[in-house]
Design a protein around this motif. Structure first.
Motif, mmCIF file in Angstrom:
data_model
loop_
_atom_site.group_PDB
_atom_site.id
_atom_site.type_symbol
_atom_site.label_atom_id
_atom_site.label_comp_id
_atom_site.label_asym_id
_atom_site.label_seq_id
_atom_site.Cartn_x
_atom_site.Cartn_y
_atom_site.Cartn_z
ATOM 1 N N ASN A 340 42.128 29.957 37.751
ATOM 2 C CA ASN A 340 41.125 30.776 38.430
ATOM 3 C C ASN A 340 41.413 30.880 39.930
ATOM 4 O OD1 ASN A 340 38.856 32.202 39.109
ATOM 5 N ND2 ASN A 340 37.406 30.568 38.627
ATOM 6 N N GLN A 341 41.986 31.999 40.331
ATOM 7 C CA GLN A 341 42.317 32.253 41.735
ATOM 8 C C GLN A 341 41.844 33.658 42.103
ATOM 9 O OE1 GLN A 341 46.548 31.796 42.038
ATOM 10 N NE2 GLN A 341 46.530 29.671 41.324
ATOM 11 N N SER A 342 41.641 33.873 43.384
ATOM 12 C CA SER A 342 41.166 35.182 43.837
ATOM 13 C C SER A 342 42.173 36.295 43.538
ATOM 14 C CB SER A 342 40.869 35.143 45.337
ATOM 15 O OG SER A 342 42.037 34.773 46.069
ATOM 16 N N SER A 343 43.428 35.919 43.359
ATOM 17 C CA SER A 343 44.463 36.923 43.106
ATOM 18 C C SER A 343 44.587 37.280 41.625
ATOM 19 C CB SER A 343 45.818 36.404 43.612
ATOM 20 O OG SER A 343 46.163 35.185 42.969
ATOM 21 N N LYS A 345 42.704 38.423 37.945
ATOM 22 C CA LYS A 345 41.538 38.956 37.241
ATOM 23 C C LYS A 345 41.513 38.316 35.858
ATOM 24 C CE LYS A 345 38.426 42.280 36.041
ATOM 25 N NZ LYS A 345 37.202 42.670 36.734
ATOM 26 N N GLU A 358 32.654 30.626 37.889
ATOM 27 C CA GLU A 358 32.645 31.595 38.990
ATOM 28 C C GLU A 358 33.909 32.440 38.983
ATOM 29 O OE1 GLU A 358 32.064 29.626 42.667
ATOM 30 O OE2 GLU A 358 30.028 28.946 42.211
ATOM 31 N N ARG A 359 33.753 33.683 39.378
ATOM 32 C CA ARG A 359 34.833 34.645 39.556
ATOM 33 C C ARG A 359 35.398 35.174 38.226
ATOM 34 N NH1 ARG A 359 38.548 31.861 42.257
ATOM 35 N NH2 ARG A 359 37.652 32.129 44.327
#
Length: 626
Positions: A340-343, A345, A358-359
């Protein structure tokens, strides 16, 4: 020896005896003013002295014994002479009742007020022993079960139920904390949380009501004579889950969230009509604990390193397999937390969503409105995902879409209900996937089970019986088969089961070119040979045996895990061993001994057919879903 009659400046004594220094005492006293904790607890928290050293020192000064609660055999009737409320308030437990006094263990024997209150409550003089606070709190959780309270509340509820039924308005009232059925359910949930149960079963029988809890994969039963209260319990639970209270002929599923003992529980409920009413099963998911990281999922270091390498590949299909309740979801959530990383999806398709992350875009399927796995997957591919988690590959259509996604630049994680890693790849072919498609997309398979840990408090050496030795000789050789293993005798800490907690066993298969060729041709035998010959491959049976040899689990658990595996009674089992070269050939074992071993394994494992869910996890998991 009674409690001291005057306040002892324990800090000064510690300095005088060289246990701590004066500057350390000043620092601890300053910290104590901020936290309000006892000085001893503050010193331990600051790392200035170990808890065991502090307890020994205090015992010497007060001239009272130290009692190791983890090895103490309690008398439940004597323990209950002190109520749970007072036991927790004064951090005390009754160890022994003598004709003229009580022996009481306290974590702070210098608390003069608590000492006086204990003497007043117990009605006899009290002699003290000192116990570790952590052990004391764990012991209280196990000793003060809510069995009597549940039985008492069941009796109260029966009295309120008239021949014409019960008051529906009372059951649906907003301010209903004093309603007996609500109190009863609260105690049932509190007891389940206290013993870390993964499921609660409410089952009406002809004359009694059975309330059962699954702890460490095994059901523990309480029988309630007031069978008439079953309908009230079921009705209240249906209301909580917003189910149809007038429908008693068809199964229903739902969920609700409650807070019990400071924990947020997500409860999944299933009702089913049976001969004497409706059976209710509730699976408890502790949302307060949340998902656990991959480091805590229980994978051995080498397998963890290889599995991490697999999940960090840019595309391909990775399967986690095993029966219901084997820890698959825990492992997959651990993988998602790491990815799970911001980069990235990430989209999950689950039935239902277990834990909120989250995310990550999490979708729960709903067959009632046509929201199936295949439908959601098609939509997911238009959402520009990097990583997809498919809760379960159940049919040809879902498998085809998942594999297509894996072949077009997506990393796909999913589960299958298969016995081991080797059979999982061929299972894809069985449900209609073309062999060349499976070979192109599949990167690896992780099979897993949960086996019960031996209770450390009552573990003792165990010598295998003759049939067990015959089976072990076929697996690991004559010398190791005669080794001494362990088993639990049963004690207070394990509810007389001999087991406490569970640990995961794993079988990791990484596909190579040889396996891929066999998969394209649909050659099961060639694929199996290539898989077992692959570097670093360890079967579930070998993993379980390894834990048994280390004294972490029992041979009974090994037989249970391997029951459905063909190698358990196959003469070729002698060819595979935990340590290459240590095994005996199958010719060294008589047919009679092999037959005895097979029958022993079958008989032992027949008592626990189900590969059960969490709890706890070694795999401290969430005694939640698979």
């Amino acid at each position: 020896m009674a409690a001291p009659k005057q306040k002892i400046r324990i800090g000064d004594l510690l300095v005088q005896n060289g246990v701590i220094t004066e500057p350390q005492l000043m620092e601890a006293l300053s910290k104590q003013k901020q936290t309000g904790q006892k000085l001893g607890r503050t010193l331990v928290a600051l790392g200035m002295v170990t808890e065991s050293r502090f307890i020994e020192f205090l015992a010497q000064q007060l001239k009272i014994p130290v009692v190791e609660l983890s090895r103490y055999e309690f008398n439940p009737q004597e323990v209950l002479r002190l109520s749970e409320t007072h036991a927790r308030r004064f951090r005390a437990v009754v160890l022994k009742e003598h004709p003229d006094h009580f022996l009481v263990g306290m974590s702070d024997p210098m608390d003069l007020f608590a000492f006086d209150e204990l003497q007043r409550l117990l009605g006899k003089p009290v002699e003290l022993a000192i116990v570790a606070e952590g052990q004391l709190l764990s012991s209280l959780d196990l000793l003060y079960r809510r069995t009597d309270e549940i039985a008492s509340l069941a009796g109260q509820l029966k009295e309120e139920i008239t021949d014409d039924g019960f008051n529906l308005a009372e059951l649906t009232a907003q301010d209903d904390s004093d309603v007996p059925v609500v109190k009863l359910l609260q105690k049932i949930f509190e007891d389940a949380v206290q013993v870390r149960a993964s499921d609660i079963h409410i089952e009406p029988d002809e004359r009694v009501l059975r309330i059962r809890q699954r702890v460490d994969g095994v059901l523990q039963e309480q029988v309630v004579k007031e069978k008439q209260i079953a309908s009230a319990l079921v009705l209240r639970l249906k209301l909580m889950a917003e189910l149809n209270i007038s429908e008693k002929r068809l199964p229903q599923d739902g969920r609700f969230n409650i807070t019990v003992s400071g924990r947020s529980l997500d409860v999944r409920i299933s009702t089913m009509p049976i001969q004497f009413g409706e059976s209710v099963v509730m699976r408890l998911l502790d949302q307060s604990a949340g998902a656990i990281g991959l480091d805590k999922a229980g994978l051995p270091e080498e397998q963890l390193r290889r599995f991490r390498r697999l999940i960090h590949q840019p595309h391909g299909l990775i399967l986690v397999t095993g029966p219901t309740g084997s820890g698959k979801t825990t492992t997959l959530y651990g993988a998602l937390m790491e990815l799970n990383q911001s980069s990235k999806k990430i989209i999950t398709v689950e039935d239902p969503v277990e834990y909120r992350l989250e995310r990550i875009n999490q979708v729960g399927v709903n067959p009632k409105i046509g929201l199936e796995f295949s439908t959601v997957l098609r939509a997911c591919l238009r959402q520009d995902p990097d990583i997809l988690l498919v809760g379960e590959i159940r049919d040809h259509e879902t498998a085809t879409i998942a594999l297509r996604a894996a072949m077009t630049g997506h990393l796909v994680l999913s589960t299958l209900h298969t016995n081991d890693a080797v059979s999982s790849a061929m299972r894809l072919v069985d449900i209609g996937v073309e062999g060349f498609v499976a070979a192109s997309a599949l990167r690896g398979v992780l099979a897993q089970r949960l086996v019960r840990r031996i209770c450390v408090h009552c573990a003792h050496p165990y010598t295998p019986s003759r049939p067990e030795q015959a089976w072990l000789t076929a697996r690991i050789g004559q010398q190791l088969a005669q080794a001494t293993f362990k088993q639990g005798m049963g004690c207070t800490y394990c509810n007389n089961t001999g087991y406490s907690g569970r640990i995961g066993i794993f079988e990791l298969l990484e596909l190579d070119e040889v396996m891929g060729d066999a998969l394209r041709l649909g050659d099961t035998a060639a694929f199996t040979r290539a898989a077992k010959a692959s570097e670093g491959f360890t079967t579930l049976a070998e993993s379980a045996l390894s834990y048994a040899r280390q004294g972490l689990t029992t041979l009974e658990e090994v037989f249970r895990v391997t029951e459905q595996m063909d190698e358990m009674t196959d003469a070729n089992a002698a060819e595979s061993s935990i340590e290459p070269g240590s095994g005996a050939s199958s010719s060294e074992v008589s047919p009679e001994a092999t037959a005895d071993a097979a029958s022993t394994a079958t008989a032992v494992s027949a008592e626990s057919k189900r590969d059960d869910g969490f709890s706890g996890l070694s795999l401290e998991p969430l005694d939640g879903e698979d």
